[in-house]
Write a protein that holds these residues in place. Structure first.
Motif, PDB file in Angstrom:
ATOM      1  N   LEU A  55       0.827  -1.202   0.000  1.00 35.65           N
ATOM      2  CA  LEU A  55       0.000   0.000   0.000  1.00 35.65           C
ATOM      3  C   LEU A  55       0.862   1.253   0.000  1.00 35.65           C
ATOM      4  O   LEU A  55       0.563   2.242  -0.691  1.00 35.65           O
ATOM      5  CB  LEU A  55      -0.939  -0.011   1.212  1.00 35.65           C
ATOM      6  N   LEU A  56       1.957   1.223   0.740  1.00 31.13           N
ATOM      7  CA  LEU A  56       2.872   2.368   0.753  1.00 31.13           C
ATOM      8  C   LEU A  56       3.464   2.607  -0.635  1.00 31.13           C
ATOM      9  O   LEU A  56       3.671   3.760  -1.036  1.00 31.13           O
ATOM     10  CB  LEU A  56       3.977   2.144   1.788  1.00 31.13           C
ATOM     11  N   GLU A  57       3.738   1.536  -1.364  1.00 35.63           N
ATOM     12  CA  GLU A  57       4.254   1.667  -2.730  1.00 35.63           C
ATOM     13  C   GLU A  57       3.226   2.353  -3.631  1.00 35.63           C
ATOM     14  O   GLU A  57       3.588   3.112  -4.533  1.00 35.63           O
ATOM     15  CB  GLU A  57       4.612   0.296  -3.294  1.00 35.63           C
ATOM     16  N   LYS A  58       1.953   2.109  -3.385  1.00 31.37           N
ATOM     17  CA  LYS A  58       0.904   2.748  -4.189  1.00 31.37           C
ATOM     18  C   LYS A  58       0.739   4.219  -3.819  1.00 31.37           C
ATOM     19  O   LYS A  58       0.393   5.048  -4.665  1.00 31.37           O
ATOM     20  CB  LYS A  58      -0.420   2.015  -3.980  1.00 31.37           C
ATOM     21  N   ILE A  59       0.982   4.538  -2.556  1.00 30.63           N
ATOM     22  CA  ILE A  59       0.814   5.916  -2.092  1.00 30.63           C
ATOM     23  C   ILE A  59       1.982   6.796  -2.525  1.00 30.63           C
ATOM     24  O   ILE A  59       1.790   7.975  -2.858  1.00 30.63           O
ATOM     25  CB  ILE A  59       0.654   5.943  -0.555  1.00 30.63           C
ATOM     26  N   ARG A  60       3.181   6.239  -2.572  1.00 26.21           N
ATOM     27  CA  ARG A  60       4.374   7.047  -2.842  1.00 26.21           C
ATOM     28  C   ARG A  60       4.268   7.892  -4.116  1.00 26.21           C
ATOM     29  O   ARG A  60       4.564   9.094  -4.072  1.00 26.21           O
ATOM     30  CB  ARG A  60       5.616   6.155  -2.870  1.00 26.21           C
ATOM     31  N   PRO A  61       3.858   7.342  -5.271  1.00 25.20           N
ATOM     32  CA  PRO A  61       3.777   8.201  -6.456  1.00 25.20           C
ATOM     33  C   PRO A  61       2.717   9.294  -6.342  1.00 25.20           C
ATOM     34  O   PRO A  61       2.769  10.287  -7.086  1.00 25.20           O
ATOM     35  CB  PRO A  61       3.452   7.214  -7.590  1.00 25.20           C
ATOM     36  N   LEU A  62       1.772   9.127  -5.435  1.00 24.89           N
ATOM     37  CA  LEU A  62       0.755  10.159  -5.223  1.00 24.89           C
ATOM     38  C   LEU A  62       1.267  11.270  -4.322  1.00 24.89           C
ATOM     39  O   LEU A  62       0.584  12.272  -4.124  1.00 24.89           O
ATOM     40  CB  LEU A  62      -0.504   9.532  -4.604  1.00 24.89           C
ATOM     41  N   ALA A  63       2.472  11.069  -3.779  1.00 24.27           N
ATOM     42  CA  ALA A  63       3.098  12.052  -2.886  1.00 24.27           C
ATOM     43  C   ALA A  63       4.431  12.500  -3.467  1.00 24.27           C
ATOM     44  O   ALA A  63       5.439  12.617  -2.769  1.00 24.27           O
ATOM     45  CB  ALA A  63       3.276  11.466  -1.498  1.00 24.27           C
ATOM     46  N   ASN A  64       4.430  12.739  -4.777  1.00 26.60           N
ATOM     47  CA  ASN A  64       5.622  13.241  -5.467  1.00 26.60           C
ATOM     48  C   ASN A  64       6.848  12.359  -5.251  1.00 26.60           C
ATOM     49  O   ASN A  64       7.980  12.845  -5.237  1.00 26.60           O
ATOM     50  CB  ASN A  64       5.931  14.686  -5.040  1.00 26.60           C
ATOM     51  N   ALA A 161      -6.421  11.936  -5.243  1.00 31.59           N
ATOM     52  CA  ALA A 161      -5.992  10.590  -5.626  1.00 31.59           C
ATOM     53  C   ALA A 161      -5.831   9.693  -4.400  1.00 31.59           C
ATOM     54  O   ALA A 161      -6.180   8.506  -4.428  1.00 31.59           O
ATOM     55  CB  ALA A 161      -4.691  10.661  -6.413  1.00 31.59           C
ATOM     56  N   VAL A 162      -5.292  10.249  -3.324  1.00 34.04           N
ATOM     57  CA  VAL A 162      -5.146   9.482  -2.080  1.00 34.04           C
ATOM     58  C   VAL A 162      -6.518   9.103  -1.541  1.00 34.04           C
ATOM     59  O   VAL A 162      -6.752   7.955  -1.126  1.00 34.04           O
ATOM     60  CB  VAL A 162      -4.349  10.289  -1.032  1.00 34.04           C
ATOM     61  N   ASP A 163      -7.445  10.048  -1.565  1.00 33.51           N
ATOM     62  CA  ASP A 163      -8.796   9.781  -1.076  1.00 33.51           C
ATOM     63  C   ASP A 163      -9.458   8.664  -1.883  1.00 33.51           C
ATOM     64  O   ASP A 163     -10.141   7.802  -1.327  1.00 33.51           O
ATOM     65  CB  ASP A 163      -9.647  11.046  -1.151  1.00 33.51           C
ATOM     66  N   GLU A 164      -9.248   8.690  -3.196  1.00 36.23           N
ATOM     67  CA  GLU A 164      -9.837   7.654  -4.050  1.00 36.23           C
ATOM     68  C   GLU A 164      -9.208   6.295  -3.767  1.00 36.23           C
ATOM     69  O   GLU A 164      -9.913   5.277  -3.656  1.00 36.23           O
ATOM     70  CB  GLU A 164      -9.647   8.014  -5.515  1.00 36.23           C
ATOM     71  N   LEU A 165      -7.889   6.258  -3.636  1.00 35.01           N
ATOM     72  CA  LEU A 165      -7.185   5.008  -3.376  1.00 35.01           C
ATOM     73  C   LEU A 165      -7.665   4.358  -2.083  1.00 35.01           C
ATOM     74  O   LEU A 165      -7.849   3.127  -2.019  1.00 35.01           O
ATOM     75  CB  LEU A 165      -5.669   5.258  -3.296  1.00 35.01           C
ATOM     76  N   LEU A 166      -7.881   5.164  -1.065  1.00 33.06           N
ATOM     77  CA  LEU A 166      -8.215   4.649   0.260  1.00 33.06           C
ATOM     78  C   LEU A 166      -9.713   4.648   0.563  1.00 33.06           C
ATOM     79  O   LEU A 166     -10.124   4.276   1.661  1.00 33.06           O
ATOM     80  CB  LEU A 166      -7.468   5.460   1.326  1.00 33.06           C
ATOM     81  N   GLY A 167     -10.527   5.075  -0.406  1.00 37.23           N
ATOM     82  CA  GLY A 167     -11.972   5.081  -0.204  1.00 37.23           C
ATOM     83  C   GLY A 167     -12.428   6.054   0.861  1.00 37.23           C
ATOM     84  O   GLY A 167     -13.403   5.791   1.574  1.00 37.23           O
ATOM     85  N   LEU A 168     -11.763   7.192   0.970  1.00 38.96           N
ATOM     86  CA  LEU A 168     -12.079   8.132   2.051  1.00 38.96           C
ATOM     87  C   LEU A 168     -13.379   8.889   1.825  1.00 38.96           C
ATOM     88  O   LEU A 168     -14.074   9.237   2.788  1.00 38.96           O
ATOM     89  CB  LEU A 168     -10.916   9.109   2.248  1.00 38.96           C
ATOM     90  N   GLU A 169     -13.706   9.151   0.571  1.00 40.66           N
ATOM     91  CA  GLU A 169     -14.929   9.912   0.313  1.00 40.66           C
ATOM     92  C   GLU A 169     -16.147   9.181   0.860  1.00 40.66           C
ATOM     93  O   GLU A 169     -17.051   9.801   1.437  1.00 40.66           O
ATOM     94  CB  GLU A 169     -15.097  10.140  -1.192  1.00 40.66           C
ATOM     95  N   GLU A 170     -16.157   7.850   0.723  1.00 44.47           N
ATOM     96  CA  GLU A 170     -17.283   7.067   1.225  1.00 44.47           C
ATOM     97  C   GLU A 170     -17.403   7.143   2.748  1.00 44.47           C
ATOM     98  O   GLU A 170     -18.473   6.904   3.306  1.00 44.47           O
ATOM     99  CB  GLU A 170     -17.135   5.605   0.798  1.00 44.47           C
ATOM    100  N   LEU A 171     -16.294   7.476   3.397  1.00 41.98           N
ATOM    101  CA  LEU A 171     -16.281   7.596   4.854  1.00 41.98           C
ATOM    102  C   LEU A 171     -16.523   9.030   5.316  1.00 41.98           C
ATOM    103  O   LEU A 171     -16.474   9.316   6.517  1.00 41.98           O
ATOM    104  CB  LEU A 171     -14.934   7.108   5.405  1.00 41.98           C
ATOM    105  N   GLY A 172     -16.750   9.932   4.359  1.00 39.72           N
ATOM    106  CA  GLY A 172     -16.955  11.331   4.717  1.00 39.72           C
ATOM    107  C   GLY A 172     -15.685  12.012   5.177  1.00 39.72           C
ATOM    108  O   GLY A 172     -15.720  12.894   6.042  1.00 39.72           O
ATOM    109  N   LEU A 173     -14.545  11.606   4.582  1.00 38.82           N
ATOM    110  CA  LEU A 173     -13.235  12.116   4.980  1.00 38.82           C
ATOM    111  C   LEU A 173     -12.474  12.653   3.785  1.00 38.82           C
ATOM    112  O   LEU A 173     -12.698  12.243   2.644  1.00 38.82           O
ATOM    113  CB  LEU A 173     -12.406  11.006   5.634  1.00 38.82           C
TER     114      LEU A 173
END
Length: 213
Positions: A55-64, A161-173
């Motif tokens: 998961l960290l590998e997926k997040i890294r490109p979304l964080a420059n 992109a991070v919100d989409e990857l982690l499904g945060l919008e569905e959690l109201g975050l």
């Protein structure tokens, strides 16, 4: 070390060595977040605790491609409520009443404050909930330093992109800040050996309308 020595020792680590932070230290940092100051005690945010390498590998490109993302032991993602709702306020009031063993009506005034936020726009809400999350972020950084655990606060990421990857919008975050936890790679962290630079006291503090120092 005393608190000022620890804060002088602390810096935003630019590289980490991959060593794991002991579970008990991570738990202490998380508990410091839970106990952090928050307006009304509402804590209008969640903190995602991520240590899964894939998961960290997926997040890294979304964080420059900031290397600390995958070099850290843990990544904390502070995600603020996108909207204060009546349901969230009621859950807070119910929990407080249960913990303190008093009727929920004891907190009618406090509930009114919460409902005031709920009546505001989503943009106003998110501006406020984000600031609340940053209070917890600061507490986490000091707690980490007290345990001689390095941390790096980050804003340079694609929030949507991070919100989409982690499904945060569905959690109201919505994600607002990252904090990596780990240990500095002194051989490759260019900042580790440099003296800390901060605004001098006489320029930073104003007391009763006058410069303090």
């Amino acid at each position: 070390m005393d608190i000022l020595s620890l804060l002088n020792w602390r810096h935003a680590s630019k590289r980490m060595n991959g060593a794991k932070v002991p579970a008990e230290k991570v738990d202490t940092i998380l508990e410091s977040i839970r106990l952090s100051a928050s307006s009304m005690g509402l804590q209008p945010y969640k903190v995602l605790v991520i240590s899964n390498p894939e998961l960290l590998e997926k997040i890294r490109p979304l964080a420059n491609n900031q290397p600390q993302i995958t070099e850290a032991s843990h990544l904390l993602i502070f995600a603020a409520w996108s909207k204060v709702t009546e349901e969230r306020v009621q859950a807070y009031i119910s929990n407080m009443a249960a913990v303190r063993k008093v009727p929920e009506s004891s907190f009618d005034v406090l509930k009114g404050y919460g409902l005031h936020y709920a009546s505001q726009s989503a943009e106003q809400n998110f501006n406020w909930t984000s600031r609340q999350a940053y209070i917890a972020l600061g507490t986490a950084m000091v707690a980490a330093a007290s345990l001689e655990v390095d941390s790096t606060p980050m804003e340079g990421f694609n929030g949507a992109a991070v919100d989409e990857l982690l499904g945060l919008e569905e959690l109201g975050l919505r994600s607002v800040a990252f904090l990596t936890l780990g240990y500095r790679d002194t051989a490759n962290d260019w900042l580790a050996s440099l003296p800390k630079v901060r605004t001098p006291k006489h320029e930073l503090f104003i007391e009763d309308g006058q410069l303090v120092y």
